[in-house]
Design a protein around this motif. Sequence first.
Motif, PDB file in Angstrom:
ATOM      1  N   LEU A   1      -0.363 -71.388   2.497  1.00 63.66           N
ATOM      2  CA  LEU A   1      -0.833 -70.006   2.321  1.00 63.66           C
ATOM      3  C   LEU A   1      -0.375 -69.114   3.474  1.00 63.66           C
ATOM      4  CD1 LEU A   1      -4.458 -70.587   0.979  1.00 63.66           C
ATOM      5  CD2 LEU A   1      -2.526 -69.578  -0.268  1.00 63.66           C
ATOM      6  N   TRP A   2      -0.442 -69.639   4.696  1.00 66.50           N
ATOM      7  CA  TRP A   2      -0.002 -68.879   5.868  1.00 66.50           C
ATOM      8  C   TRP A   2       1.486 -68.560   5.754  1.00 66.50           C
ATOM      9  CZ3 TRP A   2       3.591 -69.094   9.710  1.00 66.50           C
ATOM     10  CH2 TRP A   2       3.384 -68.260  10.820  1.00 66.50           C
ATOM     11  N   LEU A   3       2.273 -69.551   5.386  1.00 62.83           N
ATOM     12  CA  LEU A   3       3.709 -69.356   5.252  1.00 62.83           C
ATOM     13  C   LEU A   3       4.011 -68.335   4.149  1.00 62.83           C
ATOM     14  CD1 LEU A   3       6.386 -70.438   6.432  1.00 62.83           C
ATOM     15  CD2 LEU A   3       6.423 -72.045   4.532  1.00 62.83           C
ATOM     16  N   ASP A   4       3.331 -68.433   3.017  1.00 65.58           N
ATOM     17  CA  ASP A   4       3.517 -67.471   1.927  1.00 65.58           C
ATOM     18  C   ASP A   4       3.179 -66.053   2.379  1.00 65.58           C
ATOM     19  OD1 ASP A   4       4.304 -69.505   0.235  1.00 65.58           O
ATOM     20  OD2 ASP A   4       2.384 -69.611  -0.825  1.00 65.58           O
ATOM     21  N   LYS A   5       2.140 -65.913   3.177  1.00 61.54           N
ATOM     22  CA  LYS A   5       1.707 -64.589   3.647  1.00 61.54           C
ATOM     23  C   LYS A   5       2.705 -63.988   4.635  1.00 61.54           C
ATOM     24  CE  LYS A   5      -2.007 -62.273   6.182  1.00 61.54           C
ATOM     25  NZ  LYS A   5      -3.293 -62.445   6.851  1.00 61.54           N
ATOM     26  N   HIS A   6       3.162 -64.765   5.594  1.00 56.66           N
ATOM     27  CA  HIS A   6       3.981 -64.224   6.680  1.00 56.66           C
ATOM     28  C   HIS A   6       5.490 -64.385   6.460  1.00 56.66           C
ATOM     29  CE1 HIS A   6       0.493 -63.341   9.109  1.00 56.66           C
ATOM     30  NE2 HIS A   6       0.030 -64.547   8.807  1.00 56.66           N
TER      31      HIS A   6
ATOM     32  N   ASP B   1      -9.337 -73.071   8.331  1.00 52.13           N
ATOM     33  CA  ASP B   1      -9.529 -71.716   8.866  1.00 52.13           C
ATOM     34  C   ASP B   1      -8.600 -71.442  10.038  1.00 52.13           C
ATOM     35  OD1 ASP B   1     -11.495 -71.300   6.956  1.00 52.13           O
ATOM     36  OD2 ASP B   1     -13.156 -71.662   8.352  1.00 52.13           O
ATOM     37  N   MET B   2      -8.445 -72.412  10.911  1.00 53.51           N
ATOM     38  CA  MET B   2      -7.579 -72.222  12.074  1.00 53.51           C
ATOM     39  C   MET B   2      -6.132 -71.993  11.632  1.00 53.51           C
ATOM     40  SD  MET B   2      -6.596 -74.739  15.240  1.00 53.51           S
ATOM     41  CE  MET B   2      -5.208 -75.491  14.408  1.00 53.51           C
ATOM     42  N   PHE B   3      -5.587 -72.905  10.815  1.00 52.90           N
ATOM     43  CA  PHE B   3      -4.187 -72.769  10.415  1.00 52.90           C
ATOM     44  C   PHE B   3      -3.947 -71.504   9.592  1.00 52.90           C
ATOM     45  CE2 PHE B   3      -3.773 -77.511  11.106  1.00 52.90           C
ATOM     46  CZ  PHE B   3      -2.956 -77.384  12.215  1.00 52.90           C
ATOM     47  N   LEU B   4      -4.919 -71.098   8.817  1.00 54.47           N
ATOM     48  CA  LEU B   4      -4.765 -69.903   7.986  1.00 54.47           C
ATOM     49  C   LEU B   4      -4.749 -68.620   8.815  1.00 54.47           C
ATOM     50  CD1 LEU B   4      -4.484 -69.135   5.003  1.00 54.47           C
ATOM     51  CD2 LEU B   4      -6.964 -68.863   4.945  1.00 54.47           C
ATOM     52  N   ASN B   5      -5.363 -68.647   9.997  1.00 52.10           N
ATOM     53  CA  ASN B   5      -5.535 -67.434  10.798  1.00 52.10           C
ATOM     54  C   ASN B   5      -4.665 -67.370  12.043  1.00 52.10           C
ATOM     55  OD1 ASN B   5      -7.634 -65.917   9.316  1.00 52.10           O
ATOM     56  ND2 ASN B   5      -8.714 -67.852   9.565  1.00 52.10           N
TER      57      ASN B   5
ATOM     58  N   TYR C   1      -4.599 -70.389  19.957  1.00 55.81           N
ATOM     59  CA  TYR C   1      -5.795 -70.239  19.130  1.00 55.81           C
ATOM     60  C   TYR C   1      -6.983 -70.812  19.898  1.00 55.81           C
ATOM     61  CZ  TYR C   1      -8.663 -70.060  14.928  1.00 55.81           C
ATOM     62  OH  TYR C   1      -9.635 -69.760  14.012  1.00 55.81           O
ATOM     63  N   PRO C   2      -8.106 -70.103  19.961  1.00 58.35           N
ATOM     64  CA  PRO C   2      -9.259 -70.604  20.731  1.00 58.35           C
ATOM     65  C   PRO C   2      -9.692 -72.008  20.287  1.00 58.35           C
ATOM     66  CG  PRO C   2      -9.638 -68.346  19.985  1.00 58.35           C
ATOM     67  CD  PRO C   2      -8.370 -68.820  19.317  1.00 58.35           C
ATOM     68  N   ASP C   3      -9.794 -72.903  21.232  1.00 61.29           N
ATOM     69  CA  ASP C   3     -10.279 -74.275  21.010  1.00 61.29           C
ATOM     70  C   ASP C   3      -9.427 -75.082  20.035  1.00 61.29           C
ATOM     71  OD1 ASP C   3     -12.486 -73.933  22.755  1.00 61.29           O
ATOM     72  OD2 ASP C   3     -13.625 -72.984  21.136  1.00 61.29           O
ATOM     73  N   TRP C   4      -8.131 -74.774  19.958  1.00 62.62           N
ATOM     74  CA  TRP C   4      -7.283 -75.453  18.976  1.00 62.62           C
ATOM     75  C   TRP C   4      -7.313 -76.973  19.127  1.00 62.62           C
ATOM     76  CZ3 TRP C   4      -3.235 -78.603  20.252  1.00 62.62           C
ATOM     77  CH2 TRP C   4      -2.756 -78.524  21.563  1.00 62.62           C
TER      78      TRP C   4
ATOM     79  N   MET D   1       6.341 -75.378  12.439  1.00 60.75           N
ATOM     80  CA  MET D   1       5.426 -74.246  12.315  1.00 60.75           C
ATOM     81  C   MET D   1       4.625 -74.037  13.598  1.00 60.75           C
ATOM     82  SD  MET D   1       2.729 -73.472   9.300  1.00 60.75           S
ATOM     83  CE  MET D   1       1.315 -72.446   9.606  1.00 60.75           C
ATOM     84  N   ASP D   2       3.987 -75.084  14.088  1.00 58.81           N
ATOM     85  CA  ASP D   2       3.071 -74.964  15.225  1.00 58.81           C
ATOM     86  C   ASP D   2       3.840 -74.764  16.524  1.00 58.81           C
ATOM     87  OD1 ASP D   2       0.783 -75.419  13.581  1.00 58.81           O
ATOM     88  OD2 ASP D   2       1.370 -77.519  13.508  1.00 58.81           O
ATOM     89  N   GLY D   3       3.680 -73.594  17.103  1.00 61.25           N
ATOM     90  CA  GLY D   3       4.344 -73.282  18.358  1.00 61.25           C
ATOM     91  C   GLY D   3       5.743 -72.717  18.176  1.00 61.25           C
ATOM     92  N   THR D   4       6.243 -72.671  16.947  1.00 62.22           N
ATOM     93  CA  THR D   4       7.557 -72.103  16.669  1.00 62.22           C
ATOM     94  C   THR D   4       7.416 -70.846  15.814  1.00 62.22           C
ATOM     95  OG1 THR D   4       8.557 -74.298  16.768  1.00 62.22           O
ATOM     96  CG2 THR D   4       9.848 -72.571  15.707  1.00 62.22           C
ATOM     97  N   LEU D   5       6.817 -70.984  14.652  1.00 54.82           N
ATOM     98  CA  LEU D   5       6.539 -69.829  13.801  1.00 54.82           C
ATOM     99  C   LEU D   5       5.135 -69.282  14.025  1.00 54.82           C
ATOM    100  CD1 LEU D   5       8.013 -71.012  10.369  1.00 54.82           C
ATOM    101  CD2 LEU D   5       9.072 -69.523  12.070  1.00 54.82           C
ATOM    102  N   ALA D   6       4.199 -70.178  14.298  1.00 57.14           N
ATOM    103  CA  ALA D   6       2.788 -69.806  14.424  1.00 57.14           C
ATOM    104  C   ALA D   6       2.267 -70.113  15.826  1.00 57.14           C
ATOM    105  CB  ALA D   6       1.959 -70.569  13.399  1.00 57.14           C
TER     106      ALA D   6
END
Length: 134
Positions: A101-106, A53-57, A25-28, A15-20
Motif C-alpha cells: 500500500l505504501w509503495l502504491d501510494k508513493h 501502521d509503522m510501514f504504512l506511515n 520512525y519513532p521506536d522502529w 525499501m527500508d532506508g532506501t525508499l522509506a
Amino acid sequence: MWSYGKNNKVLILDMDGTLADTYNYPDWASILRGHPEDPWTQSGNVNPQEVYDMFLNLTPLIESQKLLEMSKRFDDVLVWSMAPWDATPQVCNATYQAKKLWLDKHFGWIPNILVTRFNKSKSLVILADRKSVV
C-alpha cells in the motif's frame, strides 16, 4: 510471482532506508522486536497491527518523479524488502500489505514488490544472475 526476461536490465531497490525512512520512525526497532527491554533482542510479541501502521506511515526518502527518471535506463523495477526478524506469518502478511500500500501510494508506477523473510540472502539471488540483474 515476479519474473524477468533473460536480457532485461532490472533495477532492484530496497525499501527500508532506501525508499522509506524506516530508521527515523519513532521506536522502529522496538516495534519490530515486540517491545523488549533491550530493543535489539526479540521478544516474540511483535504486534502485526503496529508493524502495519509503522510501514504504512513511513516518509519517502526520494521523490517519485526523480526515481522514475533514474529508472528509465532499466527494463523493469523491483522493490525487494524484508519482513521483521523471526516474524510470524501474521506479521509477514501485515508487513507485505502495508509495504504494498505504501509503495502504491508513493511510487504507484512501480508494479513489483517482493517481501521475503528476514535473513533470506538477497545477494545470493542477485549474484546467481548477474547478467540480467543490475
